[in-house]
Design a protein around this motif. Structure first.
Motif, PDB file in Angstrom:
ATOM      1  N   PRO A 113      31.590  31.142  57.641  1.00  0.00           N
ATOM      2  CA  PRO A 113      32.959  31.533  57.305  1.00  0.00           C
ATOM      3  C   PRO A 113      33.121  33.040  57.106  1.00  0.00           C
ATOM      4  N   GLY A 114      32.245  33.834  57.690  1.00  0.00           N
ATOM      5  CA  GLY A 114      32.358  35.290  57.557  1.00  0.00           C
ATOM      6  C   GLY A 114      31.033  36.009  57.438  1.00  0.00           C
ATOM      7  N   ILE A 115      29.917  35.296  57.630  1.00  0.00           N
ATOM      8  CA  ILE A 115      28.600  35.919  57.552  1.00  0.00           C
ATOM      9  C   ILE A 115      28.352  36.722  58.837  1.00  0.00           C
ATOM     10  N   TYR A 116      28.021  37.961  58.669  1.00  0.00           N
ATOM     11  CA  TYR A 116      27.804  38.852  59.813  1.00  0.00           C
ATOM     12  C   TYR A 116      26.356  38.767  60.290  1.00  0.00           C
ATOM     13  N   VAL A 117      26.186  38.673  61.600  1.00  0.00           N
ATOM     14  CA  VAL A 117      24.862  38.689  62.213  1.00  0.00           C
ATOM     15  C   VAL A 117      24.689  40.050  62.881  1.00  0.00           C
ATOM     16  N   PRO A 118      23.921  40.955  62.271  1.00  0.00           N
ATOM     17  CA  PRO A 118      23.799  42.310  62.825  1.00  0.00           C
ATOM     18  C   PRO A 118      22.956  42.347  64.089  1.00  0.00           C
ATOM     19  N   ASP A 119      23.045  43.457  64.792  1.00  0.00           N
ATOM     20  CA  ASP A 119      22.189  43.656  65.963  1.00  0.00           C
ATOM     21  C   ASP A 119      20.725  43.485  65.574  1.00  0.00           C
ATOM     22  N   TRP A 120      19.944  42.934  66.494  1.00  0.00           N
ATOM     23  CA  TRP A 120      18.519  42.768  66.256  1.00  0.00           C
ATOM     24  C   TRP A 120      17.809  44.065  66.624  1.00  0.00           C
ATOM     25  N   ASN A 121      17.368  44.788  65.620  1.00  0.00           N
ATOM     26  CA  ASN A 121      16.649  46.038  65.853  1.00  0.00           C
ATOM     27  C   ASN A 121      15.474  46.113  64.888  1.00  0.00           C
ATOM     28  N   LEU A 122      14.826  47.260  64.844  1.00  0.00           N
ATOM     29  CA  LEU A 122      13.632  47.393  64.002  1.00  0.00           C
ATOM     30  C   LEU A 122      13.944  47.123  62.540  1.00  0.00           C
ATOM     31  N   LEU A 123      15.089  47.613  62.067  1.00  0.00           N
ATOM     32  CA  LEU A 123      15.443  47.432  60.660  1.00  0.00           C
ATOM     33  C   LEU A 123      15.781  45.983  60.354  1.00  0.00           C
ATOM     34  N   THR A 124      16.733  45.407  61.093  1.00  0.00           N
ATOM     35  CA  THR A 124      17.171  44.047  60.783  1.00  0.00           C
ATOM     36  C   THR A 124      16.080  43.017  61.103  1.00  0.00           C
ATOM     37  N   GLY A 125      15.377  43.227  62.215  1.00  0.00           N
ATOM     38  CA  GLY A 125      14.282  42.322  62.549  1.00  0.00           C
ATOM     39  C   GLY A 125      13.149  42.423  61.554  1.00  0.00           C
ATOM     40  N   GLY A 126      12.812  43.657  61.177  1.00  0.00           N
ATOM     41  CA  GLY A 126      11.746  43.864  60.205  1.00  0.00           C
ATOM     42  C   GLY A 126      12.110  43.290  58.840  1.00  0.00           C
ATOM     43  N   ALA A 127      13.378  43.474  58.429  1.00  0.00           N
ATOM     44  CA  ALA A 127      13.820  42.949  57.143  1.00  0.00           C
ATOM     45  C   ALA A 127      13.790  41.426  57.132  1.00  0.00           C
ATOM     46  N   THR A 128      14.228  40.815  58.225  1.00  0.00           N
ATOM     47  CA  THR A 128      14.213  39.353  58.327  1.00  0.00           C
ATOM     48  C   THR A 128      12.785  38.831  58.290  1.00  0.00           C
ATOM     49  N   ALA A 129      11.898  39.479  59.029  1.00  0.00           N
ATOM     50  CA  ALA A 129      10.491  39.075  59.035  1.00  0.00           C
ATOM     51  C   ALA A 129       9.868  39.285  57.658  1.00  0.00           C
ATOM     52  N   TYR A 130      10.229  40.374  57.004  1.00  0.00           N
ATOM     53  CA  TYR A 130       9.703  40.660  55.666  1.00  0.00           C
ATOM     54  C   TYR A 130      10.140  39.572  54.679  1.00  0.00           C
ATOM     55  N   GLY A 131      11.421  39.194  54.741  1.00  0.00           N
ATOM     56  CA  GLY A 131      11.912  38.146  53.850  1.00  0.00           C
ATOM     57  C   GLY A 131      11.194  36.833  54.076  1.00  0.00           C
ATOM     58  N   ALA A 132      10.981  36.485  55.361  1.00  0.00           N
ATOM     59  CA  ALA A 132      10.265  35.247  55.675  1.00  0.00           C
ATOM     60  C   ALA A 132       8.826  35.313  55.189  1.00  0.00           C
ATOM     61  N   LEU A 133       8.194  36.469  55.353  1.00  0.00           N
ATOM     62  CA  LEU A 133       6.804  36.635  54.914  1.00  0.00           C
ATOM     63  C   LEU A 133       6.684  36.510  53.405  1.00  0.00           C
ATOM     64  N   MET A 134       7.611  37.124  52.662  1.00  0.00           N
ATOM     65  CA  MET A 134       7.564  37.036  51.205  1.00  0.00           C
ATOM     66  C   MET A 134       7.789  35.604  50.726  1.00  0.00           C
ATOM     67  N   GLY A 135       8.694  34.891  51.393  1.00  0.00           N
ATOM     68  CA  GLY A 135       8.919  33.496  51.032  1.00  0.00           C
ATOM     69  C   GLY A 135       7.692  32.652  51.277  1.00  0.00           C
ATOM     70  N   LEU A 136       7.067  32.841  52.440  1.00  0.00           N
ATOM     71  CA  LEU A 136       5.857  32.086  52.769  1.00  0.00           C
ATOM     72  C   LEU A 136       4.719  32.438  51.820  1.00  0.00           C
ATOM     73  N   THR A 137       4.590  33.719  51.502  1.00  0.00           N
ATOM     74  CA  THR A 137       3.544  34.157  50.576  1.00  0.00           C
ATOM     75  C   THR A 137       3.743  33.532  49.197  1.00  0.00           C
ATOM     76  N   SER A 138       4.999  33.448  48.761  1.00  0.00           N
ATOM     77  CA  SER A 138       5.300  32.822  47.472  1.00  0.00           C
ATOM     78  C   SER A 138       4.842  31.370  47.450  1.00  0.00           C
ATOM     79  N   ILE A 139       5.105  30.665  48.543  1.00  0.00           N
ATOM     80  CA  ILE A 139       4.713  29.260  48.625  1.00  0.00           C
ATOM     81  C   ILE A 139       3.192  29.109  48.579  1.00  0.00           C
ATOM     82  N   LEU A 140       2.501  29.935  49.347  1.00  0.00           N
ATOM     83  CA  LEU A 140       1.051  29.794  49.475  1.00  0.00           C
ATOM     84  C   LEU A 140       0.309  30.242  48.219  1.00  0.00           C
TER      85      LEU A 140
END
Length: 276
Positions: free
Chosen positions: A7-34
């Protein structure tokens, strides 16, 4: 160019910043679980867990939160866009509140692992910096009033509920310390053991860690204010991490309470009153 999802969530261009931030968030979540499921990070109640370098808990907690305050201060003039300024302000408020609580509210008696403090500090500060960098590059036309109101409401309620329950914990700890000087340290089989109490008052009557849920609500507010998928990813780890730590805290109490309080513990949820 990016695009907007309902309902209004923006999907930014996939670049080094946004891709890296998304990967970083996923990595931190996975690390928390493990890591957190295997062994809770060695601070707060779990500070006595084996650590290479121990330091007083208060110092360890300052190390955890101060870098994120610095990140917010350094970004205060990074953009004159109102939404960016608001997100930077709530980032500063959240972590500055934690610093002030460490200084004036929380009562500490244990130790914290230095490596743990530095790791958490780096995670929070990096997440804050990435989120601000992402928001600074978003088109102003993507920000909507609905997300602004919802985000600010979640953040304010989360901070107030979290702060209130931290004050309740201080009262409990102060009372417990007074009791300890009289009767709470008993000699059992030649060892001195400390008696622990279940927190009471407010939402503590219904869940063991409602202050964790309130902190998650604050981060939900930051996500809504940021209003983009990369920011959601980079701010997602507190939901995973604090949920797992809530379960660890519940189990921690099981082994340290009296029989009567263990029965009372069974009537409480772990994180969300009435739900889980």
């Amino acid at each position: 160019m990016g695009f907007t999802l309902w309902p209004g969530i923006y999907v930014p261009d996939w670049n080094l910043l946004t891709g890296g931030a998304t990967a970083y968030g996923a990595l931190m979540g996975l690390t928390s679980i493990l890591t957190e499921k295997q062994s809770p990070m060695a601070y707060s109640k779990f500070g006595s867990i084996v650590g290479v370098s121990q330091l007083p808990s208060k110092i360890g907690m300052f190390i955890i939160y101060i870098p994120s305050v610095i990140v917010a201060i350094l970004n205060r003039n990074a953009s004159d866009v109102t939404r960016f300024q608001i997100i930077n302000a709530v980032t500063f408020i959240h972590f500055m509140k934690r610093v002030l609580e460490v200084a004036f509210v929380h009562v500490y008696s244990g130790t914290t692992d230095l490596k743990t403090s530095v790791t958490i500090a780096a995670t929070y500060a990096t997440s804050a910096a990435l989120n601000l960098a992402i928001v600074r590059r978003m088109p102003t036309s993507t920000f909507t009033r609905g997300f602004y109101i919802a985000g600010l409401t979640c953040f304010i309620i989360g901070e107030l509920v979290n702060g209130y329950h931290h004050i309740l914990l201080r009262r409990l700890r102060t009372q417990s310390n007074k009791e300890t000087s009289k009767i709470n340290e008993l000699k059992e089989q030649g060892e001195r053991k400390k008696k622990y109490f279940l927190p009471r008052g407010g939402l503590f009557n219904y869940a063991v860690t409602p202050h964790y849920a309130a902190e998650q609500l604050s981060f939900l507010g930051i996500m809504l204010l940021s209003q983009n998928t990369a920011s959601i990813a980079v701010n997602s780890f507190p939901f995973i991490y604090l949920t797992i730590r809530s379960k660890s805290t519940y189990e921690w109490y099981k082994t340290r309470l009296s029989d009567d309080e263990r029965k009372e513990l069974q009537t409480r949820k772990k994180l969300l009153p009435g739900l889980w």
